[in-house]
Write an enzyme that holds these catalytic residues in place. Structure first.
Site, PDB file in Angstrom:
ATOM      1  CB  SER A 142      -5.525  -6.823   3.310  1.00  0.00           C
ATOM      2  OG  SER A 142      -6.737  -6.385   2.702  1.00  0.00           O
ATOM      3  N   GLY A 143      -8.023  -8.832   4.410  1.00  0.00           N
ATOM      4  CA  GLY A 143      -9.056  -9.772   3.997  1.00  0.00           C
ATOM      5  C   GLY A 143      -9.510  -9.555   2.570  1.00  0.00           C
ATOM      6  CB  SER A 144     -10.713  -6.590   0.677  1.00  0.00           C
ATOM      7  OG  SER A 144      -9.640  -5.694   0.878  1.00  0.00           O
ATOM      8  CG  ASP A 175     -11.386  -1.157   2.826  1.00  0.00           C
ATOM      9  OD1 ASP A 175     -11.821  -1.415   1.687  1.00  0.00           O
ATOM     10  OD2 ASP A 175     -10.788  -1.978   3.529  1.00  0.00           O
ATOM     11  CD  GLN A 201      -3.004  -1.166   2.213  1.00  0.00           C
ATOM     12  OE1 GLN A 201      -2.781  -0.599   3.281  1.00  0.00           O
ATOM     13  NE2 GLN A 201      -4.121  -1.851   1.998  1.00  0.00           N
ATOM     14  CB  CYS A 209     -12.248  -3.593   6.389  1.00  0.00           C
ATOM     15  SG  CYS A 209     -10.568  -3.585   7.053  1.00  0.00           S
ATOM     16  N   GLY A 210     -11.789  -7.087   5.782  1.00  0.00           N
ATOM     17  CA  GLY A 210     -11.741  -8.384   6.433  1.00  0.00           C
ATOM     18  C   GLY A 210     -10.945  -8.423   7.716  1.00  0.00           C
ATOM     19  CB  THR A 211      -7.504  -7.394   8.673  1.00  0.00           C
ATOM     20  OG1 THR A 211      -7.492  -6.190   7.877  1.00  0.00           O
ATOM     21  CG2 THR A 211      -6.738  -8.482   7.940  1.00  0.00           C
TER      22      THR A 211
END
Length: 344
Positions: free
Chosen positions: A91-93, A249, A83, A253-255
């Site tokens: 990162s989940g996504s 985001d 990033q 946001c997975g995390t």
């Protein structure tokens, strides 16, 4: 044209959040483990990260995922999230984007109706289960790393909003989770700029007032993101994660959803087997489940499962040239926000 050195990328988004995947041409990254490799990017040589995450080859609202051969025998592939501020451990996504890219490009053989993909990340092993049909990934479920609450209702002093309560939790990276009503905002598209700027301002204040250090993962020692949260009338958690230098985001946001699950678990508001819906600022959704518990360095942790979907929308090839006038990229405040000085 001389195109001897190139990077090949798949263009992927997960619930609207762009997570491109480098599938060819990347240099070798030194390090015995994926965590070592991430720390090398952050501490020694960040030229690749800057090349792919800044203008003129990128824009503010996106990430790039670096595919790497796994460093452990039980993984099918490895990846590191790149990033604008630094390389991140998970990162989940982005993980859902990576799984989709691996399977739909044929780099990992797809099995219908379900394919299991094991990913080596700096945060640990991620086991993904992809529902597959007609050569496509219909959904991806991630068994995330153990997630835990570091502090609940931690108060910080702010010049703009007075004393703010925040939960500090780890969900693959460290988060500060802030109930958005303390700032007088709603999580809505028209408030995206105000939320982004507030999140970056709070992140700077948190770095002065709160210290974190993961008990096992060396180098994971900062609050990476501020995530604002609210509650919709149907019980879904409305999320808004803010990222440097000042954006939000697009995905749930997975995390961050894993970190929020850890706070609910610590408060006794969810039990193993329970699930919640995380809904983003633009209405995208992840299903978040508590599938088990663990201990991490003396901390009681929950094991989250995150389910969502990604879409490959194109491919691109970046030329690497010694006479490129902007090899490390540029970022301007007209689109990146006034906090561009926070980028490393």
């Amino acid at each position: 044209m001389n195109w001897n050195r190139t990077l090949d990328l798949l263009q992927v988004h997960c619930q609207g959040e762009i997570g491109k995947v480098i599938v060819g041409g990347a240099p070798e990254i030194p390090g015995a483990t994926m965590l070592d490799k991430m720390n090398h990017i952050n501490a020694v040589d960040d030229s690749l990260r800057r090349f792919v995450t800044f203008e003129p080859r990128a824009n503010a609202a996106m990430s790039v995922n670096l595919l790497i051969a796994p460093t452990r025998p039980d993984a099918d592939a490895g990846f590191i999230v790149l990033q604008a501020d630094r390389a991140h451990p998970m990162s989940g996504s982005n993980c859902i984007c990576v799984v989709t890219a691996l399977l739909e490009s044929g780099q990992v053989q797809m099995q219908e109706p379900e394919t299991v993909v094991r990913l080596d990340t700096p945060a640990g092993l991620i086991v993904a289960r992809a529902v597959c049909r007609d050569g496509r990934c219909i959904s991806v479920s991630l068994d995330n790393v153990p997630s835990f609450a570091e502090a609940l209702d931690k108060e910080i002093d702010t010049p703009k909003w007075g004393r703010i309560r925040t939960d500090i939790a780890f969900g693959g990276v460290y988060y500060a989770l802030v109930d958005v009503d303390q700032l007088g905002f709603d999580i809505a598209p028209e408030n995206a700029r105000a939320l982004a700027e507030a999140g970056i301002e709070l992140k700077a204040l948190l770095s002065e007032q709160v210290e974190v250090a993961h008990p096992i993962l060396t180098g994971v020692d900062e609050i990476a993101y501020v995530m604002f949260r609210g509650r919709d009338t149907d019980g879904a958690v409305r999320t808004c994660t803010t990222l440097q230098p000042g954006r939000v985001d697009r995905s749930p946001c997975g995390t961050g959803s894993s970190a929020n699950l850890a706070t609910l678990f610590a408060r006794g508001e969810v039990s193993i087997g329970d699930h919640r819906t995380s809904r983003s600022i633009i209405g995208g959704e992840f299903l978040v489940e508590a599938i088990g518990e663990a201990q991490v360095g003396g901390r009681h942790a929950v094991l989250p499962r995150i389910t969502g979907r990604a879409f490959i929308y194109g491919r691109e090839q970046l030329r690497i040239s010694d006479d490129d006038p902007f090899p490390t990229g540029v970022a301007l405040s007209d689109t990146w926000g006034r906090q561009i000085g926070s980028l490393r």
